[in-house]
Design a protein around this motif. Structure first.
Motif, PDB file in Angstrom:
ATOM      1  N   UNK A  19     -26.100 -21.611   0.122  1.00 36.42           N
ATOM      2  CA  UNK A  19     -25.047 -20.607   0.276  1.00 36.42           C
ATOM      3  C   UNK A  19     -24.690 -19.995  -1.073  1.00 36.42           C
ATOM      4  N   UNK A  20     -24.446 -18.696  -1.119  1.00 37.96           N
ATOM      5  CA  UNK A  20     -24.110 -18.030  -2.392  1.00 37.96           C
ATOM      6  C   UNK A  20     -22.720 -18.428  -2.875  1.00 37.96           C
ATOM      7  N   UNK A  21     -22.530 -18.299  -4.187  1.00 36.06           N
ATOM      8  CA  UNK A  21     -21.245 -18.685  -4.770  1.00 36.06           C
ATOM      9  C   UNK A  21     -20.627 -17.575  -5.607  1.00 36.06           C
ATOM     10  N   UNK A  22     -21.260 -16.417  -5.653  1.00 38.97           N
ATOM     11  CA  UNK A  22     -20.711 -15.300  -6.417  1.00 38.97           C
ATOM     12  C   UNK A  22     -20.529 -14.092  -5.504  1.00 38.97           C
ATOM     13  N   UNK A  50     -19.349 -24.123   4.888  1.00 41.63           N
ATOM     14  CA  UNK A  50     -19.872 -23.219   5.914  1.00 41.63           C
ATOM     15  C   UNK A  50     -18.757 -22.333   6.453  1.00 41.63           C
ATOM     16  N   UNK A  51     -17.596 -22.915   6.747  1.00 40.73           N
ATOM     17  CA  UNK A  51     -16.456 -22.142   7.260  1.00 40.73           C
ATOM     18  C   UNK A  51     -16.028 -21.088   6.245  1.00 40.73           C
ATOM     19  N   UNK A  52     -15.973 -21.455   4.980  1.00 39.62           N
ATOM     20  CA  UNK A  52     -15.573 -20.506   3.938  1.00 39.62           C
ATOM     21  C   UNK A  52     -16.557 -19.340   3.853  1.00 39.62           C
ATOM     22  N   UNK A  53     -17.837 -19.627   3.958  1.00 38.72           N
ATOM     23  CA  UNK A  53     -18.851 -18.572   3.914  1.00 38.72           C
ATOM     24  C   UNK A  53     -18.698 -17.636   5.110  1.00 38.72           C
ATOM     25  N   UNK A  54     -18.503 -18.189   6.296  1.00 37.65           N
ATOM     26  CA  UNK A  54     -18.330 -17.366   7.500  1.00 37.65           C
ATOM     27  C   UNK A  54     -17.103 -16.468   7.372  1.00 37.65           C
ATOM     28  N   UNK A  55     -16.019 -16.996   6.823  1.00 38.27           N
ATOM     29  CA  UNK A  55     -14.809 -16.199   6.642  1.00 38.27           C
ATOM     30  C   UNK A  55     -15.023 -15.054   5.664  1.00 38.27           C
ATOM     31  N   UNK A  56     -15.778 -15.309   4.605  1.00 39.25           N
ATOM     32  CA  UNK A  56     -16.019 -14.269   3.607  1.00 39.25           C
ATOM     33  C   UNK A  56     -16.808 -13.096   4.183  1.00 39.25           C
ATOM     34  N   UNK A  57     -17.706 -13.392   5.145  1.00 37.70           N
ATOM     35  CA  UNK A  57     -18.508 -12.327   5.746  1.00 37.70           C
ATOM     36  C   UNK A  57     -17.988 -11.942   7.137  1.00 37.70           C
ATOM     37  N   UNK A 110     -23.713 -11.995  -4.970  1.00 35.63           N
ATOM     38  CA  UNK A 110     -24.640 -12.577  -4.000  1.00 35.63           C
ATOM     39  C   UNK A 110     -24.154 -12.328  -2.570  1.00 35.63           C
ATOM     40  N   UNK A 111     -22.858 -12.433  -2.372  1.00 40.68           N
ATOM     41  CA  UNK A 111     -22.300 -12.171  -1.044  1.00 40.68           C
ATOM     42  C   UNK A 111     -22.471 -10.714  -0.648  1.00 40.68           C
ATOM     43  N   UNK A 112     -22.247  -9.806  -1.602  1.00 37.10           N
ATOM     44  CA  UNK A 112     -22.353  -8.373  -1.321  1.00 37.10           C
ATOM     45  C   UNK A 112     -23.744  -8.005  -0.836  1.00 37.10           C
TER      46      UNK A 112
END
Length: 526
Positions: free
Chosen positions: A302-305, A273-280, A308-310
């Motif tokens: 949660x997306x892994x590519x 979750x922390x990693x996802x928040x940092x990416x966005x 998907x994040x974009x």
């Protein structure tokens, strides 16, 4: 076009008749009655044409790609068709090629082409096939092809208040097995839209798509259970770690039987979750619709590519939460009984190629802390419930499949019922003989009349549980002749398929069909 013309004519006639009734009161009763009759007849014509259009047999279809999964459906009221299209969409999302067709568009030549097929079928009347499967029954099922290359799964819809529950589903299953097609998993019966059975079907779809994380069509209503103990049973093993978990319900009086399933609601680990928040570049403490964003993300896929994040970067937080799909449940055979005072699981830790742990196994074996609450729901699994207590039992399994067999042996021990014969396979006896002390005690007490093991890595030539079973073919036939029930639990690919082949060779097709119809051959495979 016909539908619009019929409706228009009906409306015009009603309008003209009403006007005539106003202009000429004497004409009122007869003209109005005649107009209504004609309008009703036109409406009936429209209904009949519409029904024929919706239930019409599909025309010729283009050749089916043999590598694609065929999804065939037989639907009377439309529900099976709806579930078939949901099935196809669920498989297509992770990139599995699918062809979805009504059964009347499927023939022997098509089944000879494809390697995997899923069938979603309802039953009408007293065990009859739906209208859009009658040609399939009359032509395709009247043939006796060899479909030994075909792997299949079958979802049967029915209502247990009828005498011939899921009758057509059982008929189709028997025909496929008679043609030597190999079940990917056992027939899934849905009683009056049972959500638990549909979740089990979705779970099997996820396995079919390569352990893809598919969201549930309808999430289970979980209860709160506390994880009270977790212990690795196979340190030093050549295989992945296997953990014995103990959970206790926060509410009293929760019951289940041997053979039932625990549906687990996993959570994302905090670091994910922390990693996802940092990416966005988001703050997890932000409140979104009454909850912290980080709490929402613990329950979402949660997306892994990067692509998907974009796709998520320009969304509002409300849109983001809505866009991310809920985590799906995971299923595990229950290894204990309510009399034990706790629910026990045996979980092998799975990992993706990128090193991420499996959704359910990672949560249970690493990320959930001992003492933490786990979302869990017990699903009744009548297809793997115990046989009559007076019957002998043959229990066959490998790996963590010993969990489901252990619950049955516990039930037999409580009832002091024997004979029981256990055949179990794993890698090394020194590391992977789960519950060895308990099994030895059952042997000593006479509950376990016979034990055969196959530890594949303990000799140069790998020996699996199916090899042990084949070597005991004479004894197997003796037990079956004495009324034994055969229960298989463990991996669907490899063990269950190979065991099924040995049983067919040792007992014959007719005997296997009789065992299945009598409920004496049952499987819990995954």
């Amino acid at each position: 076009m016909t539908r619009r013309v019929s409706a228009a004519l009906a409306g015009l006639l009603l309008s003209e008749t009403a006007q005539a009734a106003v202009n000429n009161p004497a004409f009122n009763r007869y003209a109005l009655a005649l107009g209504l009759c004609i309008a009703y007849l036109l409406f009936c014509v429209w209904i009949i044409r519409r029904h024929r259009r919706l239930s019409a047999v599909p025309g010729p279809v283009s050749p089916v790609d043999g590598k694609a999964v065929l999804v065939g459906y037989a639907s009377q009221g439309g529900y099976a068709r709806e579930l078939a299209f949901k099935t196809a969409a669920a498989l297509q999302r992770p990139g599995v090629a699918v062809h979805c067709l009504a059964l009347d568009a499927v023939d022997v030549a098509m089944l000879a082409t494809v390697q995997r097929a899923l069938f979603v079928v309802s039953t009408t009347g007293e065990g009859d096939p739906p209208d859009n499967a009658r040609r399939f029954v009359q032509t395709t099922m009247s043939a006796t092809p060899s479909l030994a290359h075909l792997q299949y799964g079958l979802l049967a819809l029915g209502d247990s208040s009828y005498a011939n529950f899921c009758g057509f589903g059982h008929q189709l299953d028997a025909w496929l097995q008679h043609a030597h097609a190999l079940p990917l998993f056992d027939l899934v019966q849905v009683d009056a839209g049972d959500a638990g059975a549909l979740r089990h079907w979705q779970y099997q779809l996820g396995l079919l798509a390569g352990n893809t994380e598919m969201p549930d069509w309808e999430a289970p209503q979980y209860q709160a259970w506390r994880l009270v103990q977790r212990k690795q049973l196979n340190p030093g093993s050549a295989g992945a770690p296997v953990y014995h978990l103990t959970l206790r319900a926060e509410t009293v009086g929760v019951l289940w039987q041997a053979g039932d399933i625990a549906e687990i609601g996993p959570r994302n680990p905090q670091q994910a979750v922390v990693h996802f928040l940092e990416q966005l570049a988001l703050d997890g403490a932000t409140v979104v619709e009454g909850r912290r964003l980080s709490d929402w993300l613990q329950e979402r896929l949660l997306p892994h590519t990067e692509s998907e994040l974009a796709a998520l970067r320009d969304l509002s937080l409300v849109q983001l939460v809505q866009q991310l799909r809920p985590l799906p449940h995971r299923e595990y055979s229950i290894a204990s009984l309510p009399a034990d005072g706790q629910l026990e699981l045996l979980v092998r830790q799975a990992a993706h190629v990128d090193g991420r742990l499996g959704l359910g196994s990672g949560w249970l074996t690493r990320y959930a802390d001992v003492g933490e609450m786990v979302a869990l729901r017990i699903r009744e699994n009548a297809a793997f419930h115990p046989p009559d207590e007076r019957r002998p039992m043959i229990l066959i399994g490998n790996g963590t499949g010993i969990a489901g067999l252990r619950a049955h042996l516990k039930a037999r021990a409580i009832a002091s019922r024997s004979p029981n014969w256990l055949l179990f396979g794993e890698r090394n006896a020194a590391h992977d003989f789960y519950f060895m002390d308990e099994i030895s005690a059952w042997q000593a007490s006479g509950i376990l009349s016979r034990l055969d093991t196959a530890f594949s890595r303990d000799q140069a030539d790998k020996r699996y549980v199916q090899h042990v079973l084949a070597s005991q073919a004479d004894r197997l036939r003796e037990w079956v002749a004495e009324g034994a029930a055969i229960y298989v639990c463990g991996s669907a690919n490899g063990m269950a398929q190979a065991v099924h082949a040995v049983l067919l060779q040792a007992l014959g097709e007719e005997a296997m069909s009789r065992l299945a119809s009598d409920g004496r051959y049952r499987r819990d495979v995954y």
